[in-house]
Design a protein around this motif. Structure first.
Motif: not given
Lengths: 187, 402
Positions: A19, A23, A26-27, A37-41, A43-45, A66, A68
């Motif tokens: 991640i 990132k 992305a920057k 620029v969109v970074m979608v990790p 989630f949750g696991t 957004l 995936p």
């Protein structure tokens, strides 16, 4: 889904810093003029050591969707052993890139219709003065060589910003060395 | 100044810029990074506020109620079951007319246990007397938090700023951080009309009888019903106040300007999709792709949900042939609450005209079920090509695997 969006999926293990790597890219992309620029990790696991991935979308215009990536243009893998555990190339577009941290050569991998960029980022990181297992800065160099999306020096500056408290120059050096040592194959 | 950060950080920056003085919160996924960030700001003295750790969400809101009653600008945040654990205090804060701001990082409600996004948590708090605003991206998170404080304090009604768990809270995107000087120009320090003061002891919100009665000075005091009538009246007036605040914000910061409905390609649309939160932005791509296929479609994002800006919504939708409502919440046993509200707004505004848009209700994304753009395209295209002109389908489900 839109044609002008570049999708990059990053695969790593929980705690490996996929991640953070995404990132930094992305920057750098935003600084290089990509307004979307969109970074979608995932989630949750997330668990330390378990396979995780994050989607990075880059576009010249603002990104509204957004959801995936279903069909990424690039897949970046921080640990080549993940190829045996997860379907990392799932949906990868024909002619797309597989970017790998591996001690092996591109010829060791048999994928139809995709390009492969490899570097032994784990060893390179050690040579650059980083602790064993730090690969998320180095892999950015291999990504940069394969993608040609942004200047390696912009990426290196953002790596130094991100790791300002922890070996900034060793981290950017790892990226630069990986950039130089990347071997291209496949297709 | 632009940054690339998560939605939770965008919210924390908004709270910092708004100069909140008291923060009390209990961590819950996916809200946790927001309150962690605020505690970091306070620890490093970047932010001059009291962070009061508590043992539960009920106490978090109780602390904020107390702080606000004493005249402080107070903030909390939560998600899902944490929000529901606050429920009794949520009603209280509105009845007591305290201008709190709370971020609700939207998550599905257990059972069964889920940590992923839908809107059931905040929608289930619709009738508590709080203002509810929904946002579509990180820029709107930081901007709306700042606007929320001004609105809450202008109308003495608490505000929930609702944003999608994970989809916005944990996603990174660029946004502009407003500069402190401009925020200070937009949002004055909180000066309550009255506050708890040890030098002037007073009782607030004690037992209030069914009927009006004279106080010890012989002045007639409201009964419970008058207090509640005024909450309703002020909620309705808050629609215009929110509009004025949005105008002022746009003058200073140069963005925003659509406090009720953020519509995209709706002007000549025959079919208009309606949604809230990040899904409304995902639907913009759907609209573009269907426009390329020749369908006249648009998307209306509802930004203010309570008070419900029924006139603005009806005006946006009334000329369409069909309205397709995509919702991440249910009023179990009937349909989606937003869909019922939209139908009600269209009915009230139709002035006896027989022709009203057909309304097509869809439920999707519950408990984080992935919402595929392709599925949205198919759903909207299906409605556009529907030949029958009578009653729309019953409740449709997208992405259901049963």
């Amino acid at each position: 889904m839109k044609r002008d969006i570049i999708e990059i999926r990053w695969h790593g293990r929980g705690g490996q810093g996929a991640i953070t790597a995404a990132k930094i890219v992305a920057k750098s992309a935003f600084e290089s003029g990509y307004r979307g620029v969109v970074m979608v990790p995932t989630f949750g696991t997330e668990r330390r050591g378990a396979p995780v991935f994050t989607s990075l979308k880059i576009s010249k215009e603002k990104i509204y969707d957004l959801s995936p990536s279903q069909s990424p243009n690039m897949v970046v893998v921080l640990d080549h052993l993940l190829l045996e555990e997860a379907d990392v190339t799932s949906g990868l577009q024909p002619g797309g890139w597989l970017v790998l941290n591996t001690p092996k050569t591109p010829e060791a991998y048999r994928y139809e219709g995709i390009r492969i960029a490899v570097a032994d980022v784990t060893s390179i990181a050690g040579e650059a003065g980083l602790s064993k297992g730090i690969v998320n800065s180095g892999i950015i160099g291999t990504f940069a060589k394969a993608s040609q999306l942004m200047d390696i020096h912009v990426l290196m500056r953002n790596i130094e910003d991100e790791f300002s408290q922890s070996k900034p120059h060793e981290n950017s050096r790892a990226a630069f060395m990986a950039y130089q040592k990347t071997v291209i194959g496949g297709k | 100044m632009y940054t690339i950060e998560s939605g939770n950080v965008a919210a924390a920056l908004g709270v910092k810029l708004a100069g909140a003085q008291v923060i009390a919160a209990y961590p819950i996924t996916p809200q946790t990074p927001l309150t962690e960030k605020l505690s970091e700001f306070i620890e490093s003295r970047e932010m001059d506020a009291q962070y009061i750790p508590v043992e539960s969400e009920h106490s978090a809101l109780a602390v904020c109620i107390a702080a606000s009653t004493a005249g402080a600008r107070a903030f909390t945040a939560t998600s899902a079951n944490g929000l529901l654990y606050m429920h009794e205090q949520i009603h209280w804060a509105a009845g007591a007319r305290l201008p709190l701001v709370m971020c609700v990082v939207n998550r599905g409600v257990g059972a069964p246990w889920t940590v992923w996004n839908d809107h059931q948590d905040s929608i289930s708090q619709r009738d508590t007397g709080w203002i509810q605003m929904y946002v579509c991206d990180h820029q709107q998170i930081v901007d709306t938090v700042i606007k929320a404080f001004r609105l809450a304090e202008a109308v003495s009604i608490p505000v929930m700023v609702c944003y999608d768990g994970y989809l916005l809270s944990h996603t990174y995107m660029p946004f502009d951080i407003p500069d402190q000087k401009s925020v200070d120009g937009f949002l004055s320090p909180y000066r309550p009309e009255y506050a708890l003061d040890p030098d002037k002891p007073a009782n607030f919100n004690t037992v209030t009888l069914p009927d009006v009665r004279a106080d010890i000075h012989g002045r007639m005091s409201h009964g419970y019903m008058e207090v509640r009538y005024l909450l309703q009246e002020d909620m309705r007036k808050a629609i215009d106040v929110a509009g004025d605040i949005e105008k002022r914000f746009k003058q200073i910061f140069g963005r925003g300007g659509e406090p009720y409905v953020e519509s995209y390609r709706c002007e000549d649309a025959e079919f208009i999709a309606v949604s809230m939160g990040s899904l409304a932005y995902q639907l913009r791509d759907v609209v573009d792709m269907l426009r390329d296929e020749g369908y006249k479609v648009g998307i209306a994002a509802i930004r203010l949900y309570r008070p419900f800006p029924d006139q603005a919504i009806a005006k946006t939708l009334e000329k369409a042939k069909g309205v397709i409502v995509f919702e991440k919440a249910l009023s179990y046993g009937y349909q989606g609450p937003l869909c019922a509200d939209i139908q009600s707004a269209l009915y009230a505004q139709s002035n006896g005209r027989k022709k009203r848009p057909s309304v097509y209700p869809y439920i999707l994304g519950l408990g984080g079920r992935e919402i595929k753009t392709g599925d949205l395209i198919n759903a909207v295209r299906r409605v556009c090509t529907e030949t029958s002109t009578d009653t729309p389908d019953t409740l449709g489900w997208i992405g259901l695997k049963i």
